[in-house]
Design a protein around this motif. Structure first.
Motif, short mmCIF file in Angstrom:
data_model
loop_
_atom_site.label_atom_id
_atom_site.label_comp_id
_atom_site.label_asym_id
_atom_site.label_seq_id
_atom_site.Cartn_x
_atom_site.Cartn_y
_atom_site.Cartn_z
N GLU A 1 1.05 -1.20 0.00
CA GLU A 1 0.01 -0.07 -0.03
C GLU A 1 1.14 1.32 -0.17
O GLU A 1 2.06 1.34 0.80
N SER A 2 0.67 2.17 -0.83
CA SER A 2 1.35 3.45 -1.05
C SER A 2 0.58 4.75 -0.64
O SER A 2 -0.21 4.90 -1.07
N THR A 3 0.91 5.05 0.63
CA THR A 3 0.55 6.28 1.03
C THR A 3 0.87 7.37 0.38
O THR A 3 0.12 8.54 0.24
N THR A 4 2.04 7.29 -0.45
CA THR A 4 2.44 8.52 -1.24
C THR A 4 1.42 8.54 -2.54
O THR A 4 1.22 9.79 -3.02
N VAL A 5 1.32 7.54 -3.14
CA VAL A 5 0.45 7.34 -4.24
C VAL A 5 -1.06 7.30 -4.01
O VAL A 5 -1.70 7.79 -4.88
N GLY A 6 -1.44 6.74 -3.02
CA GLY A 6 -2.84 6.32 -2.76
C GLY A 6 -3.28 5.15 -3.66
O GLY A 6 -4.49 4.85 -3.83
N THR A 7 -2.29 4.22 -4.07
CA THR A 7 -2.62 3.07 -4.63
C THR A 7 -1.90 1.77 -3.98
O THR A 7 -1.16 2.07 -3.27
N THR A 8 -2.37 0.65 -4.45
CA THR A 8 -1.50 -0.64 -4.06
C THR A 8 -0.52 -0.70 -5.23
O THR A 8 -0.95 -0.85 -6.49
N ARG A 9 0.70 -0.77 -4.83
CA ARG A 9 1.64 -0.79 -6.03
C ARG A 9 2.47 -2.20 -5.94
O ARG A 9 2.27 -2.98 -5.06
#
Ligand code: FER
Length: 294
Positions: free
Chosen positions: A68-76
């Motif tokens: 989970e990326s808090t930076t992008v707001g997506t699952t990467r």
């Protein structure tokens, strides 16, 4: 006529495939003003078969992880290499290996990373390590689509995703050391620029830094190394390679020239006559992997 037409269709399809790879950048295109004369370090060819699967040795594996990326707001996603005889009870060093402007979390598969590392580890030339090949385009749509150059800000934004999201994920889910002496970063082209920028910009986190055919996103030497004494004290490896026929050499040679002027240990190898391609990047991975965590 029909046959001619299908040949034309095939050609167009092939051109499309090629354009989805890293750009072909001939010498002279980006050379010019940036090019700096430096003394290159010696090129020593890799042995035949260094990138081919060898029988009779233990093999590692490539897996896909999601975080989970808090930076992008997506699952990467990221591809992860687990070394031969991977054992969760052991503790491993970690190497972040970044792709180019036309790539994603799968691009390094073209460079046979598992074969290269399996062979080096079997020969005792590299230590068992975990290698993470993330997606360095930190934006919601992180596919290499449309105008691939337009994603340059997302490549810069990846510094936050890497440090605040991916590294903590790796530390929480894999048996890895958490100190800079057990953390390396390197990449190809756009990923080479990212590695130099993020690695030298965060010397408390990365002791070993490599750039293969680094792209124009590479910061100027004075930005990368604002404090010569600090870099001398804190960086343990600054290693670069670039093809002799690659127009992007200027990005590497101007950093090498600055390091030489300031007595900062730094390697730059010119891969003879080679362009902007995986011949150089596989060689980079082969050399760099032997120098880290030592
Ligand atoms: C550029 C030329 C090449 C550039 C990036 C690249 C951001 C990257 C090439 C690659 O990753 O293969 O002007 O600008």
């Amino acid at each position: 006529m029909k046959r001619l037409l299908s040949a034309a269709v095939l050609l167009v399809a092939m051109a499309g495939f090629i354009s989805a790879q890293e750009p072909n950048i001939p010498r002279g295109m980006f050379g010019g003003m940036q090019q700096v004369n430096v003394k290159f370090d010696p090129y020593v060819a890799a042995p035949a078969g260094f990138d081919q699967k060898r029988d009779g040795i233990d093999h590692g594996e490539l897996i896909m992880i999601e975080y989970e990326s808090t930076t992008v707001g997506t699952t990467r996603k990221a591809t992860v290499y687990l070394p031969p005889k991977y054992d969760k009870k052991k503790t491993y060093p970690i190497f972040y290996l970044l792709h180019g402007i036309g790539g994603d979390e799968n691009e390094w598969r073209q460079g046979n990373p598992a074969e290269i590392l399996d062979n080096l580890i079997a020969d005792g030339k590299a230590v068992p390590m975990i290698v993470v090949m993330p997606n360095g385009r930190a934006q919601k749509n992180d596919r290499a689509e449309g105008n691939i150059y337009a994603a340059s800000p997302a490549f810069e934004n990846f510094e936050k995703d890497l440090i605040n999201d991916l590294m903590p994920y790796m530390e929480a889910n894999f048996p890895i050391y958490k100190d800079k002496m057990h953390r390396a970063i390197a990449g190809l082209s756009m990923g080479g620029g990212q590695s130099l920028n993020f690695g030298l910009g965060n010397m408390d986190k990365f002791a070993f830094v490599g750039g293969f055919s680094s792209a124009p996103n590479t910061r100027q030497p004075q930005q990368l190394i604002p404090d010569v004494a600090k870099t001398k004290a804190e960086n343990k490896l600054l290693w670069m390679v670039c093809g002799g026929a690659d127009g992007l050499m200027g990005n590497s040679s101007r950093l090498k020239a600055f390091c030489d002027e300031n007595d900062i240990p730094c390697t730059l190898i010119e891969y003879p006559d080679e362009g902007h391609n995986f011949v150089v990047w596989k060689y980079g991975l082969y050399c760099f992997s032997q120098l880290i965590f030592k």
